[in-house]
Design a protein around this motif. Structure first.
Motif, PDB file in Angstrom:
ATOM      1  N   ARG A  27       0.788  -1.233  -0.159  1.00  0.00           N
ATOM      2  CA  ARG A  27      -0.040   0.067  -0.168  1.00  0.00           C
ATOM      3  C   ARG A  27       0.898   1.324  -0.230  1.00  0.00           C
ATOM      4  O   ARG A  27       0.384   2.394  -0.410  1.00  0.00           O
ATOM      5  CB  ARG A  27      -0.971   0.053   1.163  1.00  0.00           C
ATOM      6  CG  ARG A  27      -2.105  -1.147   1.199  1.00  0.00           C
ATOM      7  CD  ARG A  27      -2.754  -1.131   2.465  1.00  0.00           C
ATOM      8  NE  ARG A  27      -1.755  -1.669   3.678  1.00  0.00           N
ATOM      9  CZ  ARG A  27      -2.290  -1.912   4.746  1.00  0.00           C
ATOM     10  NH1 ARG A  27      -3.314  -1.304   5.178  1.00  0.00           N
ATOM     11  NH2 ARG A  27      -1.574  -2.325   5.694  1.00  0.00           N
ATOM     12  N   GLY A  28       2.123   1.114   0.423  1.00  0.00           N
ATOM     13  CA  GLY A  28       2.802   2.354   0.561  1.00  0.00           C
ATOM     14  C   GLY A  28       3.872   2.425   1.877  1.00  0.00           C
ATOM     15  O   GLY A  28       3.743   1.324   2.563  1.00  0.00           O
ATOM     16  N   LEU A  29       4.179   3.413   2.050  1.00  0.00           N
ATOM     17  CA  LEU A  29       5.176   3.706   3.282  1.00  0.00           C
ATOM     18  C   LEU A  29       4.411   4.388   4.477  1.00  0.00           C
ATOM     19  O   LEU A  29       3.944   5.618   4.008  1.00  0.00           O
ATOM     20  CB  LEU A  29       6.492   4.266   3.109  1.00  0.00           C
ATOM     21  CG  LEU A  29       7.363   3.477   2.240  1.00  0.00           C
ATOM     22  CD1 LEU A  29       7.059   3.610   0.753  1.00  0.00           C
ATOM     23  CD2 LEU A  29       9.037   3.734   2.555  1.00  0.00           C
ATOM     24  N   LEU A  30       4.518   4.147   5.749  1.00  0.00           N
ATOM     25  CA  LEU A  30       3.398   4.711   6.555  1.00  0.00           C
ATOM     26  C   LEU A  30       4.397   5.383   7.735  1.00  0.00           C
ATOM     27  O   LEU A  30       5.410   4.690   8.215  1.00  0.00           O
ATOM     28  CB  LEU A  30       2.675   3.898   7.435  1.00  0.00           C
ATOM     29  CG  LEU A  30       1.903   4.395   8.581  1.00  0.00           C
ATOM     30  CD1 LEU A  30       0.732   5.428   8.087  1.00  0.00           C
ATOM     31  CD2 LEU A  30       1.015   3.298   9.240  1.00  0.00           C
ATOM     32  N   LEU A  31       4.637   6.699   7.954  1.00  0.00           N
ATOM     33  CA  LEU A  31       5.405   7.078   8.993  1.00  0.00           C
ATOM     34  C   LEU A  31       4.565   7.559  10.044  1.00  0.00           C
ATOM     35  O   LEU A  31       3.610   7.885  10.111  1.00  0.00           O
ATOM     36  CB  LEU A  31       6.261   8.407   8.256  1.00  0.00           C
ATOM     37  CG  LEU A  31       6.847   8.168   6.851  1.00  0.00           C
ATOM     38  CD1 LEU A  31       7.537   9.726   6.452  1.00  0.00           C
ATOM     39  CD2 LEU A  31       7.773   7.184   7.231  1.00  0.00           C
ATOM     40  N   ASP A  32       5.268   7.882  11.156  1.00  0.00           N
ATOM     41  CA  ASP A  32       4.638   8.168  12.390  1.00  0.00           C
ATOM     42  C   ASP A  32       4.353   9.757  12.407  1.00  0.00           C
ATOM     43  O   ASP A  32       3.262  10.201  12.815  1.00  0.00           O
ATOM     44  CB  ASP A  32       5.478   7.976  13.687  1.00  0.00           C
ATOM     45  CG  ASP A  32       6.907   8.695  13.654  1.00  0.00           C
ATOM     46  OD1 ASP A  32       7.284   9.121  12.720  1.00  0.00           O
ATOM     47  OD2 ASP A  32       7.397   9.087  14.883  1.00  0.00           O
ATOM     48  N   ARG A  64      -1.214   9.434  -0.423  1.00  0.00           N
ATOM     49  CA  ARG A  64      -2.707   9.138  -0.466  1.00  0.00           C
ATOM     50  C   ARG A  64      -3.078   8.697   1.119  1.00  0.00           C
ATOM     51  O   ARG A  64      -2.328   8.446   1.564  1.00  0.00           O
ATOM     52  CB  ARG A  64      -3.005   7.908  -1.254  1.00  0.00           C
ATOM     53  CG  ARG A  64      -2.774   8.189  -2.877  1.00  0.00           C
ATOM     54  CD  ARG A  64      -3.522   9.113  -3.434  1.00  0.00           C
ATOM     55  NE  ARG A  64      -3.088   9.312  -4.747  1.00  0.00           N
ATOM     56  CZ  ARG A  64      -3.747   8.765  -5.848  1.00  0.00           C
ATOM     57  NH1 ARG A  64      -4.723   7.868  -5.580  1.00  0.00           N
ATOM     58  NH2 ARG A  64      -3.329   8.998  -7.132  1.00  0.00           N
ATOM     59  N   LYS A  65      -4.341   8.686   1.263  1.00  0.00           N
ATOM     60  CA  LYS A  65      -4.942   8.540   2.676  1.00  0.00           C
ATOM     61  C   LYS A  65      -5.357   6.859   2.760  1.00  0.00           C
ATOM     62  O   LYS A  65      -5.503   6.359   1.657  1.00  0.00           O
ATOM     63  CB  LYS A  65      -6.252   9.325   2.723  1.00  0.00           C
ATOM     64  CG  LYS A  65      -6.141  10.665   2.937  1.00  0.00           C
ATOM     65  CD  LYS A  65      -7.578  11.323   3.147  1.00  0.00           C
ATOM     66  CE  LYS A  65      -7.462  12.747   3.102  1.00  0.00           C
ATOM     67  NZ  LYS A  65      -8.776  13.422   3.330  1.00  0.00           N
ATOM     68  N   GLY A  66      -4.888   6.259   3.639  1.00  0.00           N
ATOM     69  CA  GLY A  66      -5.137   4.803   3.951  1.00  0.00           C
ATOM     70  C   GLY A  66      -6.665   4.671   4.035  1.00  0.00           C
ATOM     71  O   GLY A  66      -7.420   5.814   4.378  1.00  0.00           O
ATOM     72  N   LYS A  67      -7.106   3.648   4.094  1.00  0.00           N
ATOM     73  CA  LYS A  67      -8.713   3.262   4.083  1.00  0.00           C
ATOM     74  C   LYS A  67      -8.881   2.567   5.332  1.00  0.00           C
ATOM     75  O   LYS A  67      -8.133   1.766   5.610  1.00  0.00           O
ATOM     76  CB  LYS A  67      -8.813   2.492   2.954  1.00  0.00           C
ATOM     77  CG  LYS A  67      -8.700   3.086   1.592  1.00  0.00           C
ATOM     78  CD  LYS A  67      -9.699   4.425   1.345  1.00  0.00           C
ATOM     79  CE  LYS A  67      -9.512   4.850  -0.248  1.00  0.00           C
ATOM     80  NZ  LYS A  67     -10.412   6.060  -0.226  1.00  0.00           N
ATOM     81  N   ASP A  68      -9.899   2.795   6.029  1.00  0.00           N
ATOM     82  CA  ASP A  68     -10.293   2.180   7.153  1.00  0.00           C
ATOM     83  C   ASP A  68     -11.260   0.930   6.498  1.00  0.00           C
ATOM     84  O   ASP A  68     -11.238   0.673   5.387  1.00  0.00           O
ATOM     85  CB  ASP A  68     -11.233   2.884   8.063  1.00  0.00           C
ATOM     86  CG  ASP A  68     -12.628   3.506   7.517  1.00  0.00           C
ATOM     87  OD1 ASP A  68     -12.886   2.867   6.222  1.00  0.00           O
ATOM     88  OD2 ASP A  68     -13.090   4.020   7.964  1.00  0.00           O
ATOM     89  N   GLU A  69     -11.653   0.179   7.802  1.00  0.00           N
ATOM     90  CA  GLU A  69     -12.162  -1.271   7.221  1.00  0.00           C
ATOM     91  C   GLU A  69     -13.656  -1.038   6.457  1.00  0.00           C
ATOM     92  O   GLU A  69     -14.068  -2.001   5.635  1.00  0.00           O
ATOM     93  CB  GLU A  69     -12.702  -2.143   8.510  1.00  0.00           C
ATOM     94  CG  GLU A  69     -11.597  -2.480   9.203  1.00  0.00           C
ATOM     95  CD  GLU A  69     -11.962  -3.281  10.550  1.00  0.00           C
ATOM     96  OE1 GLU A  69     -13.009  -3.215  10.951  1.00  0.00           O
ATOM     97  OE2 GLU A  69     -10.999  -3.842  11.240  1.00  0.00           O
ATOM     98  N   ASP A  75      -6.945   7.776   8.960  1.00  0.00           N
ATOM     99  CA  ASP A  75      -6.046   8.660   9.535  1.00  0.00           C
ATOM    100  C   ASP A  75      -4.515   8.305   8.795  1.00  0.00           C
ATOM    101  O   ASP A  75      -3.666   9.111   9.124  1.00  0.00           O
ATOM    102  CB  ASP A  75      -5.852   8.573  11.211  1.00  0.00           C
ATOM    103  CG  ASP A  75      -6.861   9.173  11.804  1.00  0.00           C
ATOM    104  OD1 ASP A  75      -7.732  10.197  11.159  1.00  0.00           O
ATOM    105  OD2 ASP A  75      -7.244   8.861  12.971  1.00  0.00           O
ATOM    106  N   GLU A  76      -4.185   7.187   8.497  1.00  0.00           N
ATOM    107  CA  GLU A  76      -3.091   6.791   7.760  1.00  0.00           C
ATOM    108  C   GLU A  76      -2.673   7.567   6.509  1.00  0.00           C
ATOM    109  O   GLU A  76      -3.569   8.024   5.632  1.00  0.00           O
ATOM    110  CB  GLU A  76      -2.915   5.272   7.326  1.00  0.00           C
ATOM    111  CG  GLU A  76      -3.030   4.522   8.604  1.00  0.00           C
ATOM    112  CD  GLU A  76      -2.931   2.942   8.244  1.00  0.00           C
ATOM    113  OE1 GLU A  76      -2.540   1.888   9.017  1.00  0.00           O
ATOM    114  OE2 GLU A  76      -2.785   2.849   6.988  1.00  0.00           O
ATOM    115  N   ILE A  77      -1.549   8.071   6.625  1.00  0.00           N
ATOM    116  CA  ILE A  77      -0.919   8.896   5.375  1.00  0.00           C
ATOM    117  C   ILE A  77      -0.044   8.110   4.492  1.00  0.00           C
ATOM    118  O   ILE A  77       1.002   7.772   5.241  1.00  0.00           O
ATOM    119  CB  ILE A  77      -0.421  10.367   5.605  1.00  0.00           C
ATOM    120  CG1 ILE A  77      -1.580  11.152   6.391  1.00  0.00           C
ATOM    121  CG2 ILE A  77       0.201  10.973   4.395  1.00  0.00           C
ATOM    122  CD1 ILE A  77      -1.113  12.622   6.838  1.00  0.00           C
TER     123      ILE A  77
END
Length: 250
Positions: A27-32, A64-69, A75-77
Motif C-alpha cells: 500500500r505504501g510507506l507509513l511514517l509516524d 494518499r490516505k489509507g482506508k479504514d475497514e 488517519d493513515e497517510i
C-alpha cells in the motif's frame, strides 16, 4: 489503523521533517509523522523523497490516505514510492529513522491555487459541487445557471491578491460547525466530522469556510492568476478554470 501526525495541518510552510518508518507494504510507506499532504478535498497529493540515514534517497511519487475497514479514508497517510526502486524498498524495515522532504515547487503551486479558489468562492457566492487543485491548474464547479464573466473574475482575483489579505486557520468543534451550516460551501466534499474538531480557513475580510488543504499565509503570495476557461457543464453547473498568468498576461 495507525495514526500519522499530519504536520502540514498546523504549518503548511514546513518542507522537511524527521520521522520513523512504521510500516512498509504494497500500500505504501507509513511514517509516524509527515509533512506530505495526501490527496483529498480536491487537492493533489504531495511528491518528494525520503532521505535515509546512509545518504540514499527514496523517491516518492504521490501521497494518499489509507482506508479504514469500511473503505473510507482513515488517519493513515501513505507515501507511494516511484517505480523502479524495488531493491531499495526491500532493504527498508519498520523502526528506521528517515527524513521526509516534499517537492516544494509542486506543493507551493498547490498552496497558491488552493488559496485562489477561496478567493473565487468570494467572487462567486454560489455552492461548489466540484473541485480540482493541481500544480498546473485549478478548477471549481459552481451550482448555478447564470453566466459568468471571465475578465471580471480575473480582475476580481487580481484585486484580492493585490490587497494582501492575511490567511489563517483555526479549529472549531463539530457542534459549532453544525450550528453554522452556512460555513460549508461545498456540496461534493463535506468537512470531516468525528474527531471532535474541524479546521476553518479564513482569508481576512474575504472568505471563511472549513478546509483541510494547504494554503499560503497571505493572498499576495498567490501571484498572478487568471481565469483560463469558463464552461457550462450542465444546466446547473458552471466551471471556472484557473491558471498562473504567463509574462504579459497579468
Amino acid at each position: 489503523m495507525k495514526h500519522s501526525e499530519a504536520l502540514f495541518r498546523e504549518d503548511a510552510q514546513l518542507r522537511e521533517c524527521g520521522a520513523t518508518l512504521l510500516r512498509i507494504d504494497e500500500r505504501g510507506l507509513l511514517l509516524d509523522r509527515t509533512v506530505f499532504y495526501p490527496q483529498g478535498g480536491g487537492q493533489a497529493g504531495d511528491s518528494g523523497e525520503l532521505l535515509l540515514p546512509d545518504g540514499r534517497v527514496l523517491v516518492l511519487a504521490d501521497t494518499r490516505k489509507g482506508k479504514d475497514e469500511g473503505g473510507r479514508g482513515g488517519d493513515e497517510i501513505l507515501h507511494l514510492p516511484a517505480a523502479g526502486q524495488e531493491a531499495l524498498l526491500a532493504e527498508l524495515s519498520a523502526g528506521q529513522p528517515v527524513s521526509a522532504r516534499i517537492n516544494w515547487e509542486r506543493r507551493f503551486a498547490h498552496m497558491r491555487f488552493h488559496t485562489a479558489t477561496h478567493l473565487l468562492c468570494a467572487l462567486v457566492p454560489q455552492p461548489v459541487d466540484g473541485c480540482s487543485i493541481t500544480a498546473g491548474y485549478a478548477r471549481l464547479d459552481f451550482h448555478m445557471s447564470e453566466p459568468l464573466d471571465k475578465d471580471a473574475l480575473t480582475a476580481g482575483l487580481a484585486r484580492l491578491v493585490a490587497e494582501a489579505h492575511p490567511v489563517s486557520q483555526r479549529w472549531i468543534s463539530d457542534a459549532e460547525l453544525d450550528a453554522n451550516p452556512s460555513l460549508v460551501r461545498s456540496m461534493s466534499v463535506q468537512p470531516p466530522r468525528g474527531s471532535g474538531r474541524v479546521r476553518l480557513l479564513e482569508i481576512a475580510g474575504v472568505d471563511l469556510q472549513p478546509c483541510g488543504g494547504t494554503h499560503v499565509s497571505n493572498t499576495a503570495e498567490i501571484g498572478a492568476v487568471i481565469v483560463t476557461k469558463l464552461e457550462k457543464k450542465s444546466a446547473m453547473t458552471r466551471r471556472v478554470v484557473l491558471g498562473f498568468a504567463q509574462e504579459g498576461e497579468a
